[in-house]
Design a protein around this motif. Sequence first.
Motif, PDB file in Angstrom:
ATOM      1  N   ARG A  20       0.835  -1.211   0.000  1.00  0.00           N
ATOM      2  CA  ARG A  20       0.000   0.000   0.000  1.00  0.00           C
ATOM      3  C   ARG A  20       0.863   1.252   0.000  1.00  0.00           C
ATOM      4  O   ARG A  20       0.592   2.209  -0.749  1.00  0.00           O
ATOM      5  N   GLU A  21       1.908   1.268   0.797  1.00  0.00           N
ATOM      6  CA  GLU A  21       2.782   2.441   0.852  1.00  0.00           C
ATOM      7  C   GLU A  21       3.539   2.629  -0.461  1.00  0.00           C
ATOM      8  O   GLU A  21       3.832   3.767  -0.859  1.00  0.00           O
ATOM      9  N   THR A  22       3.856   1.524  -1.141  1.00  0.00           N
ATOM     10  CA  THR A  22       4.485   1.633  -2.456  1.00  0.00           C
ATOM     11  C   THR A  22       3.558   2.353  -3.429  1.00  0.00           C
ATOM     12  O   THR A  22       3.976   3.265  -4.158  1.00  0.00           O
ATOM     13  N   HIS A  23       2.298   1.963  -3.445  1.00  0.00           N
ATOM     14  CA  HIS A  23       1.338   2.598  -4.345  1.00  0.00           C
ATOM     15  C   HIS A  23       1.123   4.070  -3.977  1.00  0.00           C
ATOM     16  O   HIS A  23       0.987   4.922  -4.859  1.00  0.00           O
ATOM     17  N   GLU A  24       1.089   4.363  -2.688  1.00  0.00           N
ATOM     18  CA  GLU A  24       0.882   5.750  -2.270  1.00  0.00           C
ATOM     19  C   GLU A  24       2.076   6.625  -2.621  1.00  0.00           C
ATOM     20  O   GLU A  24       1.924   7.767  -3.056  1.00  0.00           O
ATOM     21  N   ARG A  25       3.270   6.113  -2.447  1.00  0.00           N
ATOM     22  CA  ARG A  25       4.472   6.929  -2.636  1.00  0.00           C
ATOM     23  C   ARG A  25       4.835   7.110  -4.101  1.00  0.00           C
ATOM     24  O   ARG A  25       5.288   8.194  -4.512  1.00  0.00           O
ATOM     25  N   TYR A  26       4.646   6.070  -4.905  1.00  0.00           N
ATOM     26  CA  TYR A  26       5.133   6.112  -6.281  1.00  0.00           C
ATOM     27  C   TYR A  26       4.005   6.168  -7.317  1.00  0.00           C
ATOM     28  O   TYR A  26       4.273   6.162  -8.522  1.00  0.00           O
ATOM     29  N   GLY A  27       2.770   6.242  -6.850  1.00  0.00           N
ATOM     30  CA  GLY A  27       1.642   6.268  -7.776  1.00  0.00           C
ATOM     31  C   GLY A  27       1.506   7.606  -8.493  1.00  0.00           C
ATOM     32  O   GLY A  27       1.751   8.668  -7.917  1.00  0.00           O
ATOM     33  N   VAL A  28       1.119   7.562  -9.757  1.00  0.00           N
ATOM     34  CA  VAL A  28       0.808   8.759 -10.544  1.00  0.00           C
ATOM     35  C   VAL A  28      -0.509   8.504 -11.263  1.00  0.00           C
ATOM     36  O   VAL A  28      -0.867   7.365 -11.566  1.00  0.00           O
ATOM     37  N   GLY A  29      -1.247   9.571 -11.520  1.00  0.00           N
ATOM     38  CA  GLY A  29      -2.523   9.439 -12.199  1.00  0.00           C
ATOM     39  C   GLY A  29      -3.682   9.433 -11.212  1.00  0.00           C
ATOM     40  O   GLY A  29      -3.501   9.685 -10.019  1.00  0.00           O
ATOM     41  N   PRO A  30      -4.885   9.146 -11.678  1.00  0.00           N
ATOM     42  CA  PRO A  30      -6.083   9.197 -10.825  1.00  0.00           C
ATOM     43  C   PRO A  30      -5.972   8.247  -9.638  1.00  0.00           C
ATOM     44  O   PRO A  30      -5.518   7.107  -9.777  1.00  0.00           O
ATOM     45  N   ASP A  31      -6.410   8.714  -8.473  1.00  0.00           N
ATOM     46  CA  ASP A  31      -6.365   7.908  -7.260  1.00  0.00           C
ATOM     47  C   ASP A  31      -7.563   6.969  -7.182  1.00  0.00           C
ATOM     48  O   ASP A  31      -8.637   7.260  -7.715  1.00  0.00           O
ATOM     49  N   LEU A  32      -7.373   5.886  -6.454  1.00  0.00           N
ATOM     50  CA  LEU A  32      -8.429   4.893  -6.286  1.00  0.00           C
ATOM     51  C   LEU A  32      -9.590   5.416  -5.446  1.00  0.00           C
ATOM     52  O   LEU A  32     -10.761   5.250  -5.817  1.00  0.00           O
ATOM     53  N   GLU A  33      -9.286   6.038  -4.313  1.00  0.00           N
ATOM     54  CA  GLU A  33     -10.351   6.372  -3.361  1.00  0.00           C
ATOM     55  C   GLU A  33     -11.401   7.330  -3.931  1.00  0.00           C
ATOM     56  O   GLU A  33     -12.598   7.110  -3.744  1.00  0.00           O
ATOM     57  N   PRO A  34     -11.012   8.399  -4.621  1.00  0.00           N
ATOM     58  CA  PRO A  34     -12.059   9.237  -5.228  1.00  0.00           C
ATOM     59  C   PRO A  34     -12.924   8.483  -6.228  1.00  0.00           C
ATOM     60  O   PRO A  34     -14.132   8.749  -6.333  1.00  0.00           O
ATOM     61  N   ALA A  35     -12.335   7.541  -6.952  1.00  0.00           N
ATOM     62  CA  ALA A  35     -13.122   6.753  -7.901  1.00  0.00           C
ATOM     63  C   ALA A  35     -14.131   5.877  -7.168  1.00  0.00           C
ATOM     64  O   ALA A  35     -15.290   5.757  -7.583  1.00  0.00           O
ATOM     65  N   VAL A  36     -13.709   5.266  -6.064  1.00  0.00           N
ATOM     66  CA  VAL A  36     -14.629   4.451  -5.269  1.00  0.00           C
ATOM     67  C   VAL A  36     -15.755   5.311  -4.712  1.00  0.00           C
ATOM     68  O   VAL A  36     -16.933   4.944  -4.759  1.00  0.00           O
ATOM     69  N   ASP A  37     -15.403   6.474  -4.180  1.00  0.00           N
ATOM     70  CA  ASP A  37     -16.423   7.373  -3.619  1.00  0.00           C
ATOM     71  C   ASP A  37     -17.433   7.795  -4.683  1.00  0.00           C
ATOM     72  O   ASP A  37     -18.641   7.881  -4.414  1.00  0.00           O
TER      73      ASP A  37
END
Length: 268
Positions: free
Chosen positions: A23-40
């Motif tokens: 999870r921390e890997t995805h948070e630190r190095y992720g680019v582009g649209p985030d998962l949580e706003p899409a889920v919301d």
Amino acid sequence: MSANSPAEVAAQYATDRNLRIRRETHERYGVGPDLEPAVDRLLALHGDEALLDVGTGPGNFPGRLGARGHRGRLVGVDLSPGMIEHATASHPGVEFVQASADALPFPDGTFDVLTARHMLYHVPNVPAALAEFARVLRPGGRFLAVTNASGYMSELWDVVAKVVPDESALAGLLKSRAGSAVFSELNGEALVREAFGNVHVEFLDNALVFPSPGPVLAYLESMTALQRLAAQDRTRVRAALGDALASRFGAGGWRVSKRMAFTRARKG
């Protein structure tokens, strides 16, 4: 041992350590649209729904909803006692229950919303789990599954596959990836339609951009297939992977694509 076996899943998720690394890997190095706003956006919660999160892990999703003021009942279910203990301590406003996805300890029609985020590919009997999900939802209740789509992080798995002929111990990593085929957009749509009679699928595309091989190796080492290796074998495999990764990094880092599938349905 199958990558999707109950014993394998139990070992991987006995605590939140491995999941936290990823999870921390995805948070630190992720680019582009985030998962949580899409889920919301897809859930469009009003705040008074009774929501069950199956495979809740450390409980961060229902915990986030509770912290934002969700008034309805929030329940998280997970098979791992360690995860339930951690979630209960971290999110006191949420109910957490240890249970299997295909044997939920709730009466029929208990919940308005049921979420299954990145967990159905760990379930040995997906149709049985989906039938349970439909059972505990009220008429008109909504279901949302989040899962990795086919080709998820394919650039990374191509590197692993390149090293496997020289390091057969890495074959276990490819088997763990194959476990994702248990439920993906390729078969998930039909499985959900069978359980609910309706289904809608859409996708979210983003990526990881790694600055160096180190975080990639840490990500892979969080998986059970490498943790089972003896120390000297793990050191050798890590070196082989590091060599294979070295040529991938330019001035802008190494981009690894991600695609997630959202599979939704409503109980008729």
